[in-house]
Motif scaffolding. Sequence first.
Motif, PDB file in Angstrom:
ATOM      1  N   LEU A 308      79.451  -0.192  -5.932  1.00 54.79           N
ATOM      2  CA  LEU A 308      79.709  -1.356  -6.798  1.00 54.79           C
ATOM      3  C   LEU A 308      79.891  -0.891  -8.245  1.00 54.79           C
ATOM      4  CD1 LEU A 308      79.822  -4.452  -7.327  1.00 54.79           C
ATOM      5  CD2 LEU A 308      77.343  -4.357  -7.682  1.00 54.79           C
ATOM      6  N   ALA A 309      79.076   0.085  -8.669  1.00 55.70           N
ATOM      7  CA  ALA A 309      79.222   0.598 -10.041  1.00 55.70           C
ATOM      8  C   ALA A 309      80.626   1.178 -10.241  1.00 55.70           C
ATOM      9  CB  ALA A 309      78.156   1.658 -10.331  1.00 55.70           C
ATOM     10  N   MET A 310      81.123   1.880  -9.228  1.00 56.35           N
ATOM     11  CA  MET A 310      82.491   2.423  -9.343  1.00 56.35           C
ATOM     12  C   MET A 310      83.506   1.284  -9.453  1.00 56.35           C
ATOM     13  SD  MET A 310      82.648   5.675  -6.698  1.00 56.35           S
ATOM     14  CE  MET A 310      84.065   6.492  -7.436  1.00 56.35           C
ATOM     15  N   ALA A 311      83.291   0.222  -8.688  1.00 57.29           N
ATOM     16  CA  ALA A 311      84.209  -0.925  -8.760  1.00 57.29           C
ATOM     17  C   ALA A 311      84.180  -1.539 -10.165  1.00 57.29           C
ATOM     18  CB  ALA A 311      83.842  -1.970  -7.705  1.00 57.29           C
ATOM     19  N   LEU A 312      82.966  -1.670 -10.719  1.00 59.73           N
ATOM     20  CA  LEU A 312      82.861  -2.226 -12.076  1.00 59.73           C
ATOM     21  C   LEU A 312      83.670  -1.372 -13.049  1.00 59.73           C
ATOM     22  CD1 LEU A 312      79.026  -3.033 -12.189  1.00 59.73           C
ATOM     23  CD2 LEU A 312      80.883  -4.706 -12.312  1.00 59.73           C
ATOM     24  N   ARG A 313      83.589  -0.070 -12.878  1.00 63.57           N
ATOM     25  CA  ARG A 313      84.248   0.837 -13.822  1.00 63.57           C
ATOM     26  C   ARG A 313      85.765   0.885 -13.614  1.00 63.57           C
ATOM     27  NH1 ARG A 313      81.107   5.123 -13.223  1.00 63.57           N
ATOM     28  NH2 ARG A 313      79.866   4.641 -15.055  1.00 63.57           N
ATOM     29  N   TYR A 314      86.199   1.037 -12.365  1.00 61.40           N
ATOM     30  CA  TYR A 314      87.615   1.335 -12.125  1.00 61.40           C
ATOM     31  C   TYR A 314      88.474   0.104 -11.823  1.00 61.40           C
ATOM     32  CZ  TYR A 314      85.847   6.073 -12.004  1.00 61.40           C
ATOM     33  OH  TYR A 314      85.223   7.240 -12.337  1.00 61.40           O
ATOM     34  N   SER A 315      87.863  -0.990 -11.347  1.00 61.08           N
ATOM     35  CA  SER A 315      88.679  -2.165 -11.046  1.00 61.08           C
ATOM     36  C   SER A 315      88.447  -3.316 -12.017  1.00 61.08           C
ATOM     37  CB  SER A 315      88.387  -2.681  -9.627  1.00 61.08           C
ATOM     38  OG  SER A 315      88.962  -1.838  -8.674  1.00 61.08           O
ATOM     39  N   PHE A 316      87.280  -3.330 -12.670  1.00 61.28           N
ATOM     40  CA  PHE A 316      86.945  -4.516 -13.454  1.00 61.28           C
ATOM     41  C   PHE A 316      86.742  -4.240 -14.944  1.00 61.28           C
ATOM     42  CE2 PHE A 316      85.302  -5.553  -9.075  1.00 61.28           C
ATOM     43  CZ  PHE A 316      86.317  -6.452  -8.771  1.00 61.28           C
ATOM     44  N   ASP A 317      87.084  -3.026 -15.407  1.00 56.95           N
ATOM     45  CA  ASP A 317      86.945  -2.696 -16.834  1.00 56.95           C
ATOM     46  C   ASP A 317      85.555  -2.959 -17.382  1.00 56.95           C
ATOM     47  OD1 ASP A 317      89.418  -1.664 -17.356  1.00 56.95           O
ATOM     48  OD2 ASP A 317      90.319  -3.619 -17.814  1.00 56.95           O
ATOM     49  N   GLN A 318      84.556  -2.726 -16.577  1.00 54.25           N
ATOM     50  CA  GLN A 318      83.172  -2.970 -17.016  1.00 54.25           C
ATOM     51  C   GLN A 318      82.412  -1.646 -17.027  1.00 54.25           C
ATOM     52  OE1 GLN A 318      81.967  -5.652 -18.180  1.00 54.25           O
ATOM     53  NE2 GLN A 318      83.238  -7.335 -17.446  1.00 54.25           N
ATOM     54  N   GLY A 319      82.960  -0.696 -17.751  1.00 51.63           N
ATOM     55  CA  GLY A 319      82.368   0.642 -17.777  1.00 51.63           C
ATOM     56  C   GLY A 319      80.919   0.629 -18.267  1.00 51.63           C
ATOM     57  N   GLU A 320      80.639  -0.199 -19.285  1.00 47.28           N
ATOM     58  CA  GLU A 320      79.263  -0.205 -19.816  1.00 47.28           C
ATOM     59  C   GLU A 320      78.283  -0.766 -18.793  1.00 47.28           C
ATOM     60  OE1 GLU A 320      78.929  -2.016 -23.652  1.00 47.28           O
ATOM     61  OE2 GLU A 320      80.469  -0.677 -24.473  1.00 47.28           O
ATOM     62  N   GLU A 321      78.744  -1.770 -18.048  1.00 45.43           N
ATOM     63  CA  GLU A 321      77.861  -2.353 -17.033  1.00 45.43           C
ATOM     64  C   GLU A 321      77.704  -1.382 -15.843  1.00 45.43           C
ATOM     65  OE1 GLU A 321      76.147  -4.977 -17.787  1.00 45.43           O
ATOM     66  OE2 GLU A 321      77.289  -5.266 -19.633  1.00 45.43           O
ATOM     67  N   ALA A 322      78.758  -0.625 -15.575  1.00 43.90           N
ATOM     68  CA  ALA A 322      78.649   0.411 -14.537  1.00 43.90           C
ATOM     69  C   ALA A 322      77.601   1.435 -14.962  1.00 43.90           C
ATOM     70  CB  ALA A 322      80.003   1.082 -14.321  1.00 43.90           C
ATOM     71  N   ASP A 323      77.655   1.828 -16.243  1.00 41.93           N
ATOM     72  CA  ASP A 323      76.648   2.769 -16.766  1.00 41.93           C
ATOM     73  C   ASP A 323      75.246   2.175 -16.626  1.00 41.93           C
ATOM     74  OD1 ASP A 323      78.635   4.485 -17.506  1.00 41.93           O
ATOM     75  OD2 ASP A 323      78.577   3.977 -19.650  1.00 41.93           O
ATOM     76  N   ARG A 324      75.134   0.889 -16.958  1.00 43.12           N
ATOM     77  CA  ARG A 324      73.827   0.216 -16.881  1.00 43.12           C
ATOM     78  C   ARG A 324      73.269   0.285 -15.455  1.00 43.12           C
ATOM     79  NH1 ARG A 324      71.847  -3.896 -19.938  1.00 43.12           N
ATOM     80  NH2 ARG A 324      73.848  -4.404 -20.867  1.00 43.12           N
ATOM     81  N   LEU A 325      74.155   0.011 -14.489  1.00 46.28           N
ATOM     82  CA  LEU A 325      73.715   0.011 -13.091  1.00 46.28           C
ATOM     83  C   LEU A 325      73.343   1.433 -12.642  1.00 46.28           C
ATOM     84  CD1 LEU A 325      73.262  -1.474 -10.446  1.00 46.28           C
ATOM     85  CD2 LEU A 325      75.731  -1.483 -10.048  1.00 46.28           C
TER      86      LEU A 325
END
Length: 368
Positions: A308-325
């Motif tokens: 899910l963190a990868m999806a946040l980063r690569y599909s949803f432009d949520q790199g900071e939230e991916a880092d958080r997770l």
Amino acid sequence: MNTPSLLILAGDGIGQEVMAEVKRIIDWFGEKRDITFDVSEDPVGGAAYDAHGTPLHDDTMAKAQEVDAVLLGAVGGPKYDDLDFSVKPERGLLRLRKEMDLFANLRPAQCFDALADFSSLKKDVVAGLDIMIVRELTSGSYFGEPRGIFEEDGQRVGINTQRYTEAEIDRVARSAFELARRRNNKVCSMDKANVMESGILWREVVTAVHQADYADVKLSHMYADNGAMQLVRDPKQFDVILTDNLFGDILSDCAAMLTGSLGMLPSASLGAPMENGHPKAMYEPVHGSAPDIMGQGKANPCACILSLAMALRYSFDQGEEADRLERAVESVLANGVRTGDLMQADGGTPVSTSEMGDAILEQLETSL
Ligand code: NAD
């Protein structure tokens, strides 16, 4: 802006169990970070066979083509072992990969400090490791024609063909360079240009793509056999490794095991860019449905959560939230919370799948 869409395909065995924890985390992002998804869910694999008599319903396939990202748990299990090949659970997964044309398989090998002792290599070789293997997934030796077992001069001959077009190399090289730009800006391309014509072409095309559009990224080339040695000698020298289907199959498993447990390994498979600029994408843990532990609350949900963190980063432009997770998972491990697969022989009492989910949610809360 439209709410981004996510298709969840939990699948079979522990796929269902780990996905239950992922769904709690998705809910948390909605409630606490105002990041919401238009989530739909369908069965896949054995579950889809039970429901529809096919491992992937056409409607599910159509949805997968429409959404911003697919998140898959795992498919398969002994219950389905005797099914005809054409309806085996794995066929559902293969159909998704094929029809979505997911040509770039991303396999991170990241070693959380708290798990460095799990590696078969010395702690200082792997501690802090963070590399990404980009494997071409839809061409090369596993698909090239001619293939088969033929009769020749009175004996059987097994034939597979290593075949790559320029376009196939070009597109996966672009995926690797794009990825490197979001990481530490280094790509090492691995081939066998010393003995294979397909390797010569691979090297030429990767170099041309680099010179034309990605000169800011540092590119090096390495023969794949040396690459295997370097991966176990000094894996931290790499950032992104780009390679073909066959070498990537082997090198990514090798790199994965540098980090310890199957229960910790996420992956992404990416295709061509969609209208919104993001690639078609499916995210999934590397592990299977683990029939030996299913239904017992023993599964480690981290691989699926990190997917899910990868999806946040690569599909949803949520790199900071991916880092958080990812940081939440790291903190949980640093605090000594372990599912059974992460325990040393005398390591105490393991937590259950949902307790691991609880611990990650707690860390997410404290990150606010
Ligand atoms: P597996 O990955 O399911 O399990 C291998 C071993 O690792 C088992 O001992 C299992 O208990 C353990 N394990 C795996 N994931 C774990 C987790 N998250 N937490 C704790 N322990 C974990 O591989 P297998 O046993 O070879 O295959 C079982 C079934 O899964 C087969 O039907 C196979 O075809 C299928 N499979 C599916 C996928 C997929 O859906 N992508 C991948 C591999 C295997």
